[in-house]
Write a protein that holds these residues in place. Structure first.
Motif, PDB file in Angstrom:
ATOM      1  N   LYS B 102     -19.445 -15.852   3.410  1.00  0.00           N
ATOM      2  CA  LYS B 102     -18.574 -16.373   5.227  1.00  0.00           C
ATOM      3  C   LYS B 102     -18.933 -15.424   6.782  1.00  0.00           C
ATOM      4  N   VAL B 103     -18.712 -14.884   6.600  1.00  0.00           N
ATOM      5  CA  VAL B 103     -18.862 -13.217   7.825  1.00  0.00           C
ATOM      6  C   VAL B 103     -20.191 -13.480   7.580  1.00  0.00           C
ATOM      7  N   VAL B 104     -21.037 -12.968   6.344  1.00  0.00           N
ATOM      8  CA  VAL B 104     -22.223 -12.952   7.012  1.00  0.00           C
ATOM      9  C   VAL B 104     -23.385 -14.195   6.977  1.00  0.00           C
ATOM     10  N   ALA B 105     -22.892 -14.483   6.721  1.00  0.00           N
ATOM     11  CA  ALA B 105     -23.952 -16.613   7.453  1.00  0.00           C
ATOM     12  C   ALA B 105     -23.537 -16.905   8.572  1.00  0.00           C
ATOM     13  N   ALA B 106     -22.165 -16.536   9.315  1.00  0.00           N
ATOM     14  CA  ALA B 106     -22.265 -16.338  10.307  1.00  0.00           C
ATOM     15  C   ALA B 106     -22.928 -15.264  11.217  1.00  0.00           C
ATOM     16  N   LEU B 107     -22.884 -14.337  11.212  1.00  0.00           N
ATOM     17  CA  LEU B 107     -23.582 -13.471  11.844  1.00  0.00           C
ATOM     18  C   LEU B 107     -25.392 -13.913  11.378  1.00  0.00           C
ATOM     19  N   ALA B 108     -25.817 -14.485  10.328  1.00  0.00           N
ATOM     20  CA  ALA B 108     -26.831 -14.886  10.812  1.00  0.00           C
ATOM     21  C   ALA B 108     -26.973 -16.568  11.822  1.00  0.00           C
ATOM     22  N   ILE B 146     -17.306 -11.580  14.865  1.00  0.00           N
ATOM     23  CA  ILE B 146     -17.468 -11.302  13.947  1.00  0.00           C
ATOM     24  C   ILE B 146     -15.238 -11.566  13.802  1.00  0.00           C
ATOM     25  N   PRO B 147     -14.624 -11.610  14.880  1.00  0.00           N
ATOM     26  CA  PRO B 147     -13.365 -12.090  15.187  1.00  0.00           C
ATOM     27  C   PRO B 147     -13.284 -13.500  15.382  1.00  0.00           C
ATOM     28  N   PHE B 148     -14.097 -14.288  15.324  1.00  0.00           N
ATOM     29  CA  PHE B 148     -13.939 -15.656  14.991  1.00  0.00           C
ATOM     30  C   PHE B 148     -14.596 -15.755  13.908  1.00  0.00           C
ATOM     31  N   ALA B 149     -15.367 -15.213  13.448  1.00  0.00           N
ATOM     32  CA  ALA B 149     -15.560 -16.127  11.728  1.00  0.00           C
ATOM     33  C   ALA B 149     -14.126 -15.617  10.857  1.00  0.00           C
ATOM     34  N   LEU B 150     -13.349 -14.679  11.371  1.00  0.00           N
ATOM     35  CA  LEU B 150     -12.267 -14.212  10.528  1.00  0.00           C
ATOM     36  C   LEU B 150     -11.370 -15.012  10.711  1.00  0.00           C
ATOM     37  N   LEU B 151     -11.600 -15.482  12.798  1.00  0.00           N
ATOM     38  CA  LEU B 151     -10.444 -16.892  12.805  1.00  0.00           C
ATOM     39  C   LEU B 151     -10.797 -18.208  11.732  1.00  0.00           C
ATOM     40  N   ALA B 220     -14.032  -1.795  26.699  1.00  0.00           N
ATOM     41  CA  ALA B 220     -13.248  -2.042  27.116  1.00  0.00           C
ATOM     42  C   ALA B 220     -12.813  -4.287  26.234  1.00  0.00           C
ATOM     43  N   PRO B 221     -14.196  -4.480  26.742  1.00  0.00           N
ATOM     44  CA  PRO B 221     -13.986  -5.597  25.476  1.00  0.00           C
ATOM     45  C   PRO B 221     -14.439  -5.370  24.385  1.00  0.00           C
ATOM     46  N   ALA B 222     -14.717  -4.478  24.047  1.00  0.00           N
ATOM     47  CA  ALA B 222     -14.524  -3.794  22.346  1.00  0.00           C
ATOM     48  C   ALA B 222     -14.049  -3.503  22.018  1.00  0.00           C
ATOM     49  N   LEU B 223     -12.920  -2.692  22.503  1.00  0.00           N
ATOM     50  CA  LEU B 223     -11.423  -2.793  21.394  1.00  0.00           C
ATOM     51  C   LEU B 223     -10.961  -3.881  21.360  1.00  0.00           C
ATOM     52  N   VAL B 224     -10.934  -4.298  22.460  1.00  0.00           N
ATOM     53  CA  VAL B 224      -9.965  -5.914  22.380  1.00  0.00           C
ATOM     54  C   VAL B 224     -10.690  -6.778  21.125  1.00  0.00           C
ATOM     55  N   LEU B 225     -11.750  -6.406  20.967  1.00  0.00           N
ATOM     56  CA  LEU B 225     -12.243  -7.147  20.316  1.00  0.00           C
ATOM     57  C   LEU B 225     -12.064  -6.694  18.834  1.00  0.00           C
ATOM     58  N   VAL B 226     -12.310  -5.051  18.769  1.00  0.00           N
ATOM     59  CA  VAL B 226     -12.107  -4.816  17.158  1.00  0.00           C
ATOM     60  C   VAL B 226     -10.656  -4.356  17.007  1.00  0.00           C
ATOM     61  N   GLY B 227      -9.400  -4.848  18.031  1.00  0.00           N
ATOM     62  CA  GLY B 227      -8.429  -5.022  17.678  1.00  0.00           C
ATOM     63  C   GLY B 227      -8.195  -6.966  17.193  1.00  0.00           C
ATOM     64  N   TRP B 228      -8.568  -7.771  17.408  1.00  0.00           N
ATOM     65  CA  TRP B 228      -8.479  -9.235  16.727  1.00  0.00           C
ATOM     66  C   TRP B 228      -9.130  -9.158  16.077  1.00  0.00           C
ATOM     67  N   THR B 229     -10.508  -8.241  15.416  1.00  0.00           N
ATOM     68  CA  THR B 229     -10.814  -7.848  13.792  1.00  0.00           C
ATOM     69  C   THR B 229     -10.131  -7.638  13.295  1.00  0.00           C
ATOM     70  N   VAL B 230      -9.285  -6.022  13.395  1.00  0.00           N
ATOM     71  CA  VAL B 230      -7.930  -5.539  12.398  1.00  0.00           C
ATOM     72  C   VAL B 230      -7.393  -6.608  12.632  1.00  0.00           C
ATOM     73  N   VAL B 231      -6.345  -7.179  13.379  1.00  0.00           N
ATOM     74  CA  VAL B 231      -5.323  -8.114  13.579  1.00  0.00           C
ATOM     75  C   VAL B 231      -5.729  -9.374  12.483  1.00  0.00           C
ATOM     76  N   LEU B 232      -6.816  -9.781  12.626  1.00  0.00           N
ATOM     77  CA  LEU B 232      -6.701 -10.682  10.964  1.00  0.00           C
ATOM     78  C   LEU B 232      -7.471 -10.664  10.270  1.00  0.00           C
ATOM     79  N   THR B 233      -8.675  -9.259  10.245  1.00  0.00           N
ATOM     80  CA  THR B 233      -8.191  -9.024   8.234  1.00  0.00           C
ATOM     81  C   THR B 233      -7.294  -9.470   7.784  1.00  0.00           C
ATOM     82  N   VAL B 234      -6.375  -8.999   8.687  1.00  0.00           N
ATOM     83  CA  VAL B 234      -5.001  -7.906   7.630  1.00  0.00           C
ATOM     84  C   VAL B 234      -4.617  -8.816   7.851  1.00  0.00           C
TER      85      VAL B 234
END
Lengths: 321, 247
Positions: B102-108, B146-151, B220-234
């Motif tokens: 689903k993440v790959v499809a979202a990215l494509a 990526i964090p939106f796909a995880l959300l 700054a934005p990159a770190l925030v989005l990575v943070g969202w990615t990590v939390v959502l992945t967990v």
């Protein structure tokens, strides 16, 4: 996967003391069962007998409360990953917006060594509807499309949960034709059904389930003899109905397996309705409103369930010893 | 992971009408409307130091790409309710593999959407930006979803079919409006911009803007989005394990 030293190959399915409880309900109750390679087995039982739950447990789609399930000697997931298992499940459907061909191709792409998509569609007799969207298919066509999806991995074991539900007679015919082709190549098939005639026509072994337990396990002929009894019922005159010895006289008649007299109505369960009825008419010429009713599957299940407590001629325990 | 399966799953999503409307038609239409309205004059936005046309293009590129991610919620809820997941469980595809697909499809799909929006901006509206700016903005928006796909996966895991639609609407409207993907936050009161920083779409937009400008603290934005990615992945992993145990 096959052991060189074993005299007997590992069974396609081995269930050991499998139990699944949902709260207070025990859906599958201590089921042990071996299904050998090349067997075509019908899992027969009324709704709620535990057939679908047993299938889910066998495939590892649901975790057992206790007991174990193995396919070809390994955990179910291992056999699925190896592409050894195909299945048509209850509540497992295809996506409505895709065509039949796309559905088969998508599932094929998830497998490691799939059949060519056209071959799987040919086997399931869906080549002519390959480009139809799933949402436009009739009940029978949909089941055939699902069959194509189930065989695309070229599995050694096929598990089908009520495959002919929603099919008309013609569609059933086509379906079982394609299935015969599949089993002729020595593969194992287990299908759940609540039609005795279907089990009889197609399976070489019938496992009957009721209330989560296996209540009978044998050849179609054996199982049919259990199910095929009839009930002879009629009204007696007041004198016969009032006498104490009437029930005993019925019980002594040929073929009789059970007697019930309620008021002036007598119901006699029998294995030989012809002989029983002749004897009744000879002894009780005043009997009237005579009915001879084939024992329904439900009656048979009820009877088998109550008999399962006491050893019957055809219990699962015996079949496994 | 089977590349063949990923390719087919992606093609399937690209053919989907909803994906075409939300992730392609809508952002392009809004780009043409807003871009023509206040973009063509070459006026520069004082907040981002980018021409308004570029600001709008990044917004719409971000919006379409975000929708490619969020739409996965629909895909998952539908597939769960129909029983397609059950069918997939009789294949070697693992649960993780399903979610990754689903993440790959979202990215494509997002890549397609970003390319279309940028192409329309350049060809139809004659947007001017250095090639490096387009590439940096595009890559920023692309990876930023990526964090939106995880959300979306999390919504797909939780929502029952009858709640999926409203939940999806709230999420996508909130993300689009509050994150400034529809109307630039620069023209709103300052407090809106401050509140907006709680949603990841604000940072997605910022990442795209910084990429286009070729300067700014993109960390700054990159770190925030990575943070969202990590939390959502967990959260997704935890939920997935719990589902597997309960089954």
């Amino acid at each position: 996967m096959t052991s060189a030293t074993a005299a007997e190959p590992v069974p396609a399915i081995r269930l050991r003391r499998l139990t699944k409880r949902f709260g207070a309900l025990t859906a599958v109750d201590d089921v042990s069962l071996d299904i050998h390679r090349g067997e075509v087995v019908a899992l027969l039982g009324p709704n709620g007998a535990g057939k679908s739950t047993t299938i889910d447990l066998s495939l590892g789609l649901s975790a057992a409360s206790s007991g174990s399930a193995e396919l070809f000697g390994v955990a179910p997931r291992g056999a699925i990953v190896a592409g050894d298992v195909g299945a048509m499940l209850q509540g497992g459907a295809l996506l409505p917006t895709m065509t039949v061909q796309q559905s088969v191709a998508l599932v094929a792409a998830a497998h490691r060594h799939p059949l060519p998509v056209t071959e799987a569609m040919g086997r399931a007799r869906v080549s002519d509807i390959a480009n139809q969207p799933v949402s436009k298919l009739s009940g029978g066509q949909l089941q055939r499309a699902r069959f194509a999806v189930a065989v695309v991995s070229d599995p050694r074991l096929l598990i089908l949960d009520e495959p002919t539900a929603a099919m008309d007679v013609e569609a059933r015919h086509v379906f079982w034709d394609s299935m015969r082709e599949f089993t002729d190549s020595g593969r194992t098939v287990v299908f759940a059904t609540h039609y005795l005639d279907e089990a009889d026509a197609f399976a070489d072994r019938i496992v009957m389930m009721s209330r989560g337990r296996i209540v009978a396990d044998g050849t179609p002929a054996q199982v049919k003899s259990v199910v095929s009894g009839r009930t002879v019922s009629f009204r007696l005159d007041d004198v016969a109905a009032g006498q104490n010895g009437t029930e005993a006289r019925f019980a002594a008649m040929p073929g009789v397996t059970g007697v019930e007299v309620r008021g002036e109505r007598a119901s006699i369960r029998t294995d030989d309705s012809d002989a029983t009825l002749r004897a009744v008419l000879a002894d009780f010429p005043a009997a009237r409103d005579i009915e001879v009713i084939a024992r329904s599957m439900d009656d048979a299940f009820m009877a088998l369930t109550s008999e399962a407590a006491a050893p019957s001629s055809l219990t699962s325990e015996e079949a496994h010893r | 992971m089977r590349p063949h399966y990923l390719a087919r799953e992606t093609m399937r999503q690209l053919r989907n009408v909803r994906s075409l409307v939300f992730t392609f038609a809508l952002p392009v239409a809004m780009l043409l409307i807003f871009g023509s309205a206040y973009g063509t004059g070459g006026a520069v936005d004082s907040t981002t130091h980018l021409p308004w046309l570029i600001v709008t293009t990044v917004q719409m590129g971000g919006y379409g790409a975000m929708m490619a991610g969020l739409s996965q919620a629909f895909a998952i809820v539908t597939e769960r309710s129909i029983g397609w997941n059950r069918q997939l469980r009789i294949t070697p595809l693992s649960g993780t593999g399903y979610l990754v697909s689903k993440v790959v499809a979202a990215l494509a799909v997002a890549a397609g959407s970003i390319l279309v929006v940028f192409a329309v901006s350049i060809l139809a509206l004659h947007a001017q930006l250095a090639v490096a700016g387009w590439i940096a903005a595009g890559i920023g928006l692309w990876l930023g979803i990526i964090p939106f796909a995880l959300l979306a996966i999390l919504i797909g895991q939780y929502a029952r079919p009858e709640f999926a639609q409203p939940l999806f609407m709230v999420t996508f409207l909130g993300m689009s409006i509050l994150g400034g993907l529809w109307v630039p936050l620069q023209i709103m009161p300052a407090w809106v911009s401050n509140v907006a920083q709680i949603v990841p779409s604000y940072w997605l937009n910022r990442l795209g803007q910084m990429g286009a400008l070729g300067s700014g603290d993109a960390m700054a934005p990159a770190l925030v989005l990575v943070g969202w990615t990590v939390v959502l992945t967990v959260l997704v992993t935890w939920r997935y394990r719990r589902d597997a145990v309960r089954a």
